[in-house]
Design a protein around this motif. Sequence first.
Motif, PDB file in Angstrom:
ATOM      1  N   PRO A  25     -48.697 -39.346   2.013  1.00 33.50           N
ATOM      2  CA  PRO A  25     -47.876 -38.854   1.022  1.00 33.50           C
ATOM      3  C   PRO A  25     -48.388 -40.237   0.283  1.00 33.50           C
ATOM      4  N   LYS A  26     -48.176 -40.043  -1.395  1.00 36.40           N
ATOM      5  CA  LYS A  26     -47.712 -40.778  -1.399  1.00 36.40           C
ATOM      6  C   LYS A  26     -46.364 -41.015  -2.303  1.00 36.40           C
ATOM      7  N   LEU A  27     -45.252 -42.401  -1.493  1.00 36.26           N
ATOM      8  CA  LEU A  27     -43.821 -42.422  -1.782  1.00 36.26           C
ATOM      9  C   LEU A  27     -44.033 -43.111  -2.977  1.00 36.26           C
ATOM     10  N   GLY A  28     -42.593 -42.020  -3.867  1.00 35.96           N
ATOM     11  CA  GLY A  28     -42.374 -42.739  -5.345  1.00 35.96           C
ATOM     12  C   GLY A  28     -40.532 -42.704  -4.900  1.00 35.96           C
ATOM     13  N   PRO A  29     -39.858 -43.157  -5.950  1.00 36.86           N
ATOM     14  CA  PRO A  29     -38.170 -43.539  -6.533  1.00 36.86           C
ATOM     15  C   PRO A  29     -37.496 -42.503  -5.525  1.00 36.86           C
ATOM     16  N   SER A  30     -38.198 -41.413  -5.083  1.00 39.07           N
ATOM     17  CA  SER A  30     -36.988 -40.267  -4.461  1.00 39.07           C
ATOM     18  C   SER A  30     -37.687 -38.645  -3.395  1.00 39.07           C
ATOM     19  N   SER A  31     -38.623 -39.695  -2.897  1.00 34.60           N
ATOM     20  CA  SER A  31     -38.883 -39.465  -1.537  1.00 34.60           C
ATOM     21  C   SER A  31     -39.017 -40.455  -0.995  1.00 34.60           C
ATOM     22  N   ALA A  32     -39.288 -39.732   0.303  1.00 37.33           N
ATOM     23  CA  ALA A  32     -39.748 -40.589   2.181  1.00 37.33           C
ATOM     24  C   ALA A  32     -40.895 -40.521   2.811  1.00 37.33           C
ATOM     25  N   TYR A  33     -41.347 -41.104   3.982  1.00 41.53           N
ATOM     26  CA  TYR A  33     -41.870 -40.325   4.832  1.00 41.53           C
ATOM     27  C   TYR A  33     -40.612 -39.388   5.850  1.00 41.53           C
ATOM     28  N   SER A  34     -42.065 -38.506   6.016  1.00 41.41           N
ATOM     29  CA  SER A  34     -40.802 -37.139   7.182  1.00 41.41           C
ATOM     30  C   SER A  34     -40.562 -37.984   8.323  1.00 41.41           C
ATOM     31  N   ASN A  35     -39.686 -37.945   9.031  1.00 41.66           N
ATOM     32  CA  ASN A  35     -39.023 -38.292  10.013  1.00 41.66           C
ATOM     33  C   ASN A  35     -39.002 -37.354  10.917  1.00 41.66           C
ATOM     34  N   THR A  36     -39.773 -35.716  10.980  1.00 37.39           N
ATOM     35  CA  THR A  36     -40.660 -35.046  11.443  1.00 37.39           C
ATOM     36  C   THR A  36     -41.189 -34.393  11.813  1.00 37.39           C
ATOM     37  N   VAL A  37     -42.111 -34.985  10.612  1.00 33.00           N
ATOM     38  CA  VAL A  37     -44.219 -34.807  10.826  1.00 33.00           C
ATOM     39  C   VAL A  37     -44.577 -35.939  10.148  1.00 33.00           C
ATOM     40  N   THR A  38     -46.251 -36.248  10.580  1.00 29.12           N
ATOM     41  CA  THR A  38     -46.383 -37.494   9.780  1.00 29.12           C
ATOM     42  C   THR A  38     -47.773 -37.090   9.516  1.00 29.12           C
ATOM     43  N   ALA A  39     -48.172 -37.036   7.912  1.00 30.07           N
ATOM     44  CA  ALA A  39     -49.191 -36.190   7.362  1.00 30.07           C
ATOM     45  C   ALA A  39     -49.936 -38.071   7.355  1.00 30.07           C
ATOM     46  N   ILE A  40     -51.592 -37.484   8.043  1.00 25.85           N
ATOM     47  CA  ILE A  40     -52.209 -38.516   8.067  1.00 25.85           C
ATOM     48  C   ILE A  40     -53.794 -38.089   7.470  1.00 25.85           C
ATOM     49  N   ASN A  41     -54.442 -38.743   6.535  1.00 26.87           N
ATOM     50  CA  ASN A  41     -55.439 -38.349   6.242  1.00 26.87           C
ATOM     51  C   ASN A  41     -56.831 -38.202   6.622  1.00 26.87           C
ATOM     52  N   VAL A  42     -57.293 -37.486   7.107  1.00 28.26           N
ATOM     53  CA  VAL A  42     -58.683 -37.768   7.906  1.00 28.26           C
ATOM     54  C   VAL A  42     -59.415 -38.327   7.648  1.00 28.26           C
ATOM     55  N   PRO A  43     -59.795 -39.536   8.050  1.00 27.16           N
ATOM     56  CA  PRO A  43     -60.678 -40.560   8.027  1.00 27.16           C
ATOM     57  C   PRO A  43     -62.094 -39.843   7.330  1.00 27.16           C
ATOM     58  N   PRO A  44     -63.156 -40.794   6.586  1.00 31.00           N
ATOM     59  CA  PRO A  44     -63.604 -40.362   6.172  1.00 31.00           C
ATOM     60  C   PRO A  44     -65.503 -39.897   6.879  1.00 31.00           C
TER      61      PRO A  44
END
Length: 382
Positions: A286-305
């Motif tokens: 996630p790219k957070l902005g003023p109206s968002s936060a990281y989720s506390n029930t699921v974490t989304a992570i970029n697959v390393p290149p």
Amino acid sequence: MDNTTETALIMLPGPVPVAPQVLRAMSKPMINHRGPEFRKLLDESREKLRSVFKTESDVLILNGSGTCAMEAAVGNLGTDKKYIALENGKFGERLKLLTALYGSSTAVIADWGTSIEVEQVKQALETGADAVTLVHNETSTGMTNDVQKIGALCRKQDALLIMDGVSSIGGIQAPIDKWGVDIAFTGSQKCLGLPPGLSMVSVSDRAWDVIKTAERRPYYADLLAYAEAAEKGQTPYTPAVPLFFALEEALKLLEVEGLEARIDRYSVYASSIRTAAHAMGLELFPKLGPSSAYSNTVTAINVPPEMEFAALKEGMHRRGIVIAGGQERLKGHIFRIGNMGNLSKGDILQVVEKLELILLEGGIVDEMGAGTLAADRVLERL
Ligand code: PLP
């Protein structure tokens, strides 16, 4: 060692690991679903769910997964309504499709995993709308949207607010009434720690006024039919009785733990996974902005290149842990770790440790231990 079947630890963002007493409850003999025993079970479950939703409104329990509740929420308002559908992930997109199916829909779209612009919602609302749809916790991107801000805008413009709380209610703070949400729903296989198959929907008085005058409503997911049957302690059609037994047990467990303690526990689990990811040099999606936060029930992570998602998934699977990939356009780009349901601190540590081992084997981290240690430090707070 192939450790992938019975003992696999399901770290999906639903279905989630289910407590043994909840599983056991499903093997009880059937009861008459039109009798006093079921009435007691339904009445008590609905009452307890009201406190989970933090609402004074009716909460109905539907046969059907989260999507059934999504369709019920939109379909019961009739077919002549104007919607603004907010989309920044797959489930926002699904609500957009449903609003277009049942009414006329204008979408406010942000790139998946980025924040919805409140100013854009405000502008859209000024052109008039009967209802706005929003996903509180976008399970597809690991991002939580700010419902409170959107709720305030809806109240100003007299539009109903429909909130998808499928992966938030019971696991992330979601005070439905305080935020001015009219229809909120969740699914059984997420924060409540049940198997899939039931969904729960709360409906405000304002929303009932619209539903009662709708020229057409769905048949199987007719909320008015559910409300009328609930008055008699029943559901309009045969309920999934074993799942109701499971619900009774899961709500007892939630009561014993306490809603706030549950929310705190999920929050510590998620922040430990995020901290570990950071320590391992992984990037959160996630790219957070003023109206968002990281989720506390699921974490989304970029697959390393340097790695294919399939190899990562297979490596985890071989070590007895099931993780989720990205959906649709996010397939192959991200992986997701859910932290809802019957999980312990040890489970979270194990996931982080195994992930780190795979990254070590792939030459993506140099040293084993930094992520696990970081996660352990966060978990110590519990
Ligand atoms: N909404 C959200 C936020 C979800 O995460 C999901 C499922 O993952 C759904 C809706 C759809 O629920 P189901 O798959 O139970 O139909």
